[in-house]
Scaffold this active site. Structure first.
Site, PDB file in Angstrom:
ATOM      1  N   ASP A 161      -4.451  27.196  10.060  1.00 38.81           N
ATOM      2  CA  ASP A 161      -3.412  28.096  10.564  1.00 38.81           C
ATOM      3  C   ASP A 161      -2.965  29.113   9.524  1.00 38.81           C
ATOM      4  O   ASP A 161      -2.579  30.232   9.867  1.00 38.81           O
ATOM      5  CB  ASP A 161      -2.204  27.283  11.041  1.00 38.81           C
ATOM      6  CG  ASP A 161      -2.513  26.493  12.300  1.00 38.81           C
ATOM      7  OD1 ASP A 161      -3.332  26.957  13.111  1.00 38.81           O
ATOM      8  OD2 ASP A 161      -1.941  25.394  12.468  1.00 38.81           O
ATOM      9  N   ASP A 175       4.998  22.788  11.157  1.00 34.43           N
ATOM     10  CA  ASP A 175       4.328  22.695   9.861  1.00 34.43           C
ATOM     11  C   ASP A 175       4.995  23.567   8.808  1.00 34.43           C
ATOM     12  O   ASP A 175       4.587  23.551   7.645  1.00 34.43           O
ATOM     13  CB  ASP A 175       2.859  23.105   9.988  1.00 34.43           C
ATOM     14  CG  ASP A 175       2.097  22.234  10.978  1.00 34.43           C
ATOM     15  OD1 ASP A 175       2.472  21.061  11.137  1.00 34.43           O
ATOM     16  OD2 ASP A 175       1.143  22.743  11.596  1.00 34.43           O
ATOM     17  N   ASP A 358     -19.136  10.431  -0.070  1.00 36.53           N
ATOM     18  CA  ASP A 358     -19.430  11.483  -1.026  1.00 36.53           C
ATOM     19  C   ASP A 358     -19.009  12.864  -0.530  1.00 36.53           C
ATOM     20  O   ASP A 358     -18.740  13.753  -1.330  1.00 36.53           O
ATOM     21  CB  ASP A 358     -20.922  11.502  -1.353  1.00 36.53           C
ATOM     22  CG  ASP A 358     -21.343  10.287  -2.167  1.00 36.53           C
ATOM     23  OD1 ASP A 358     -20.457   9.663  -2.774  1.00 36.53           O
ATOM     24  OD2 ASP A 358     -22.543   9.964  -2.176  1.00 36.53           O
ATOM     25  N   ASP A 396      -2.213  18.880  13.202  1.00 32.55           N
ATOM     26  CA  ASP A 396      -1.708  17.842  12.300  1.00 32.55           C
ATOM     27  C   ASP A 396      -2.819  17.120  11.551  1.00 32.55           C
ATOM     28  O   ASP A 396      -2.709  15.935  11.226  1.00 32.55           O
ATOM     29  CB  ASP A 396      -0.834  16.832  13.046  1.00 32.55           C
ATOM     30  CG  ASP A 396       0.554  17.384  13.321  1.00 32.55           C
ATOM     31  OD1 ASP A 396       0.954  18.351  12.639  1.00 32.55           O
ATOM     32  OD2 ASP A 396       1.234  16.869  14.209  1.00 32.55           O
ATOM     33  N   PHE A 415     -17.658  12.593  -3.912  1.00 35.15           N
ATOM     34  CA  PHE A 415     -16.368  11.941  -4.050  1.00 35.15           C
ATOM     35  C   PHE A 415     -16.419  10.416  -4.084  1.00 35.15           C
ATOM     36  O   PHE A 415     -15.367   9.768  -4.058  1.00 35.15           O
ATOM     37  CB  PHE A 415     -15.412  12.444  -2.977  1.00 35.15           C
ATOM     38  CG  PHE A 415     -14.885  13.829  -3.278  1.00 35.15           C
ATOM     39  CD1 PHE A 415     -15.020  14.388  -4.543  1.00 35.15           C
ATOM     40  CD2 PHE A 415     -14.267  14.585  -2.302  1.00 35.15           C
ATOM     41  CE1 PHE A 415     -14.545  15.656  -4.834  1.00 35.15           C
ATOM     42  CE2 PHE A 415     -13.781  15.848  -2.572  1.00 35.15           C
ATOM     43  CZ  PHE A 415     -13.923  16.389  -3.840  1.00 35.15           C
ATOM     44  N   LEU A 418     -14.547   9.975  -7.151  1.00 32.47           N
ATOM     45  CA  LEU A 418     -13.125  10.298  -7.108  1.00 32.47           C
ATOM     46  C   LEU A 418     -12.379   9.143  -6.442  1.00 32.47           C
ATOM     47  O   LEU A 418     -12.579   8.862  -5.266  1.00 32.47           O
ATOM     48  CB  LEU A 418     -12.905  11.596  -6.318  1.00 32.47           C
ATOM     49  CG  LEU A 418     -11.466  12.002  -6.034  1.00 32.47           C
ATOM     50  CD1 LEU A 418     -10.698  12.256  -7.327  1.00 32.47           C
ATOM     51  CD2 LEU A 418     -11.433  13.244  -5.141  1.00 32.47           C
ATOM     52  N   HIS A 479     -21.382   7.808 -10.116  1.00 31.97           N
ATOM     53  CA  HIS A 479     -20.099   7.673  -9.427  1.00 31.97           C
ATOM     54  C   HIS A 479     -19.350   6.440  -9.911  1.00 31.97           C
ATOM     55  O   HIS A 479     -19.935   5.354 -10.042  1.00 31.97           O
ATOM     56  CB  HIS A 479     -20.306   7.567  -7.912  1.00 31.97           C
ATOM     57  CG  HIS A 479     -20.942   8.777  -7.317  1.00 31.97           C
ATOM     58  ND1 HIS A 479     -21.349   8.829  -6.003  1.00 31.97           N
ATOM     59  CD2 HIS A 479     -21.244   9.999  -7.864  1.00 31.97           C
ATOM     60  CE1 HIS A 479     -21.874  10.023  -5.755  1.00 31.97           C
ATOM     61  NE2 HIS A 479     -21.823  10.738  -6.875  1.00 31.97           N
ATOM     62  N   ASP A 481     -17.389   4.584  -8.312  1.00 35.24           N
ATOM     63  CA  ASP A 481     -17.343   3.476  -7.346  1.00 35.24           C
ATOM     64  C   ASP A 481     -18.545   2.544  -7.465  1.00 35.24           C
ATOM     65  O   ASP A 481     -18.621   1.523  -6.785  1.00 35.24           O
ATOM     66  CB  ASP A 481     -17.196   3.990  -5.913  1.00 35.24           C
ATOM     67  CG  ASP A 481     -18.426   4.721  -5.382  1.00 35.24           C
ATOM     68  OD1 ASP A 481     -19.371   4.989  -6.157  1.00 35.24           O
ATOM     69  OD2 ASP A 481     -18.428   5.056  -4.174  1.00 35.24           O
ATOM     70  N   CYS A 653     -20.189   3.848  -0.389  1.00 36.13           N
ATOM     71  CA  CYS A 653     -20.780   5.190  -0.362  1.00 36.13           C
ATOM     72  C   CYS A 653     -20.999   5.683   1.067  1.00 36.13           C
ATOM     73  O   CYS A 653     -20.911   6.883   1.328  1.00 36.13           O
ATOM     74  CB  CYS A 653     -22.126   5.191  -1.082  1.00 36.13           C
ATOM     75  SG  CYS A 653     -22.076   4.576  -2.775  1.00 36.13           S
TER      76      CYS A 653
END
Length: 671
Positions: A161, A175, A358, A396, A415, A418, A479, A481, A653
């Site tokens: 938006d 929002d 990821d 939302d 990720f 992360l 990674h 993880d 993963c």
């Protein structure tokens, strides 16, 4: 007095001015006096208050007062005027023999002006909060909060938006942050006076302001606001319009404005936005108006906040591929057991990319009036790349990404690299939203891989989950993880850190050998995988040397995690996982990496390790169950061997979890 204004008066003719209630007019009487003036006196109507500085010696209020070079008249008005120029003040000047030399007459029109926001963060826009012009962190802090309007009210031809040229649907107002202009005074301002709202060029890239066109929309309920039309909310301020006149409604009035955040805090943006409102006074035609009063408010943009494994799961996301039916079956059973929802990304969308973890990271943004989830799209850009935008962005449900040069993007930008810890306290400093964890190259590495700078800058700029850098470049995929995870626990800090440990793995295998189970086999019964006995593993000196190296890398990270998360050894559980060296002197898991799990409340989805069996039971599974069940957790082992492990990934993963936000409000953080 919050606002002071120096004013010049004219003894030759009356002066008409506008005064803002709560402000103070300062008149240097000597500067405004006729030549030869030695004394003065002051008269005013009842609604006008004045003081003289320095205070005169005691004398009758009718007697002239000695005029000095620093005589200043301090004027204020306590109530708004009902009509123009209905208040009056006069200054009479006298010569040395107290003869009248001239009289300066002020006709005053008083108005109340207040630009208001939710400065105390209780969801209500209070009137003229004294702290509205600044920001302070903490439970006793102040300052309004702004959301980045990064969801989309549209389902088709959608984009965030904040990238739409105008409000696309009135429901989009929820929002935005409410800002109210409150005024009280005569039916109209004196000729030439006007109100303008303005922002700086520096803030303009981060905010837009809309206003409610109709007073009826202002004064009525949200239900009526949402039944209004988009045209009732014209754009006031943007990067193209830094200043704009706003209507003065007259009498006692309120006008609603809706403030929209456009960008998250980042390296070049601290998240603070200032919006000002000024009353301009005319001089004469052809000469610019001058501001005689300015009110301002400060917003801070909500940071993007990650959610750790210890928060309650809401939705679990996995990909469907041509070969992972068995994996999906195991995931369905686990998700059903946990009471969450399972969302499957089908092949037409993932196009063969199964690495859901990821591609994206779930987080959220929060304010006193509204919050919603926001997905952070990684720069890895596999064939799953369209999923976060096309399937998740919506009403939302926000979207944000950071674009990096392709040459800068490596596997460490996926990720799985992360994560975020549960809440911790470190040397007395509380991190109630946990700390972000990322994997990077070892500090001495000359050609190591790192998470790209634009993503790291973004994560650091959010402030509320101060990142910790771990060493993950020793892994082929790279990674974090692959060697760590968090699970909830009923005691101590409310969680345990799980770390892969080759030493623990070798300890189990040596125990098996000593107990006469040296011929028990890894990978027994797996298609296209050669079984390996316990004794063969123990006798492989290269494998042992490789795992000694791996253990040293994990121990380096263990020390960092203990220091940066305030952990003791009792907060850490070591899991039996072995690794093996592959290409470029980097390693992968030797068998399915049990630390790479999905955590759904008390239910864990763990890669099935296919370890050696004793009395028909996998020894590695038994060890895992013993460790986790002691914490009240349930272990479900999912076969990901052919469809994930062989492709250098595991259960974590291949999945992702959207979780409930923290109860803790980020603005209460002590920084």
């Amino acid at each position: 007095m919050g606002h002071r204004r120096t004013l010049g008066v004219d003894y030759d003719k009356p002066t008409s001015i506008v005064c803002v209630v709560g402000s103070e007019l300062n008149v240097n009487l000597d500067r405004s006096a006729p030549p030869g003036s030695k004394f003065f006196s002051v008269k005013c109507t009842a609604n006008v208050q004045y003081n003289i500085s320095p205070p005169p010696a005691e004398t009758s209020h009718l007697s002239p007062i000695l005029l000095t070079g620093n005589s200043v008249l301090l004027i204020s008005i306590s109530h708004a005027s009902q009509s123009e120029e209905n208040e009056k003040l006069s200054v009479c000047y006298y010569g040395k023999n107290k003869e009248v030399l001239g009289t300066a007459i002020l006709y005053l029109t008083a108005i109340e002006i207040s630009l208001d926001v939710d400065a105390d963060r209780d969801g209500i826009v209070e009137k003229n909060n004294p702290d509205k012009e600044s920001w302070k962190w903490g439970p006793n802090g102040h300052g309004a909060i702004l959301l980045v309007n990064c969801d989309s009210e549209k389902f088709y031809n959608k984009k965030p938006d904040c990238e739409e040229a105008r409000i696309s649907k009135v429901t989009d107002l929820k929002d935005m942050s409410l800002m109210v202009l409150r005024t009280r005074g005569p039916a109209q301002l004196p000729k030439g006076y006007k109100l303008t709202m303005h922002i700086s060029q520096g803030d303009a890239e981060g905010v837009r302001v809309f206003r409610a066109e109709s007073p009826d929309v202002v004064k009525n309920s949200l239900r009526k606001i949402f039944s209004a039309f988009v045209k009732d909310f014209p754009l006031v301020l943007s990067s193209e319009v830094l200043s704009k006149e706003v209507p003065y409604l007259g009498g006692s009035a309120e006008m609603n404005f809706y403030v929209e955040g456009l960008r998250f805090p980042d390296k070049d943006f601290d998240g603070l936005i200032t919006i000002s409102l000024s009353l301009l006074e005319p001089i004469r035609e052809g000469i610019p108006e001058t501001p005689i009063f300015t009110d301002k408010v400060v917003f801070r943009v909500s940071p993007w906040i990650m959610t750790p494994n210890t928060l309650q799961p809401v939705e679990v996301f996995v990909c469907s591929t041509s070969d992972n039916y068995q994996f999906l079956k195991g995931m369905r059973n686990l998700v059903t057991k946990s009471g969450s929802k399972l969302k499957i990304c089908h092949e037409y969308m993932n196009r063969g990319d199964r690495w859901m973890q990821d591609e994206l990271e779930f987080g959220y943004i929060d304010s006193p009036h509204h919050s919603f989830p926001v997905v952070l799209d990684s720069p890895r850009d596999g064939t799953l790349d369209d999923f976060p935008y096309d399937e998740l962005l919506g009403p939302d449900f926000g979207y944000v990404t950071r674009v990096a040069h392709r040459k800068d993007v490596s596997s460490l930008d996926s990720f799985g690299n992360l994560e975020v810890s549960p809440p911790v306290t470190v040397n007395g400093k509380k991190y109630p939203l946990g700390r972000i964890l990322i994997g990077v190259a070892f500090p001495t590495a000359m050609e190591g891989r790192n998470m790209t700078k634009v993503v790291q800058d973004f994560l650091w700029a959010q402030k509320v989950q101060e990142p910790v850098a771990l060493f993950s470049d020793w892994l082929l995929v790279g990674h974090i993880d692959e060697f760590m995870s968090f699970v909830p626990a009923p005691d101590r800090k409310g969680f345990r850190l799980l770390l892969a440990s080759p030493d623990v793995g070798y300890k189990i295998f040596r125990r098996l050998h000593n107990d006469g189970h040296g011929q028990a086999k890894m990978f027994d019964g797996l298609n296209d995988e050669k079984p390996v006995t316990v004794d063969e593993i123990l006798s492989d000196e290269n494998l042992r040397a490789e795992n000694n190296y791996v253990q040293s890398c994990i121990d380096w990270n263990r020390d960092v995690l203990k220091r940066e998360l305030g952990l003791d050894d009792d907060d850490i559980i070591d899991l039996p996982v072995l690794f093996k060296m592959k290409w470029l002197n980097r390693v992968v898991a030797y068998y399915p990496d049990m630390v790479n799990m999905i955590v759904l409340g008390k239910n864990l989805g763990i890669p099935k390790p296919f370890g050696p069996k004793v009395n028909g039971r996998c020894v590695l599974e038994a060890e895992m169950c013993s460790l986790m069940e002691a914490l009240g957790l349930n272990c479900t082992f999912i076969d990901d061997f052919a469809t994930y492990h062989k492709l250098l990934g595991e259960v974590h993963c291949g999945s992702n979890v959207r979780r409930k936000p923290f109860d803790f409000k980020w603005w209460n953080l002590e920084l």
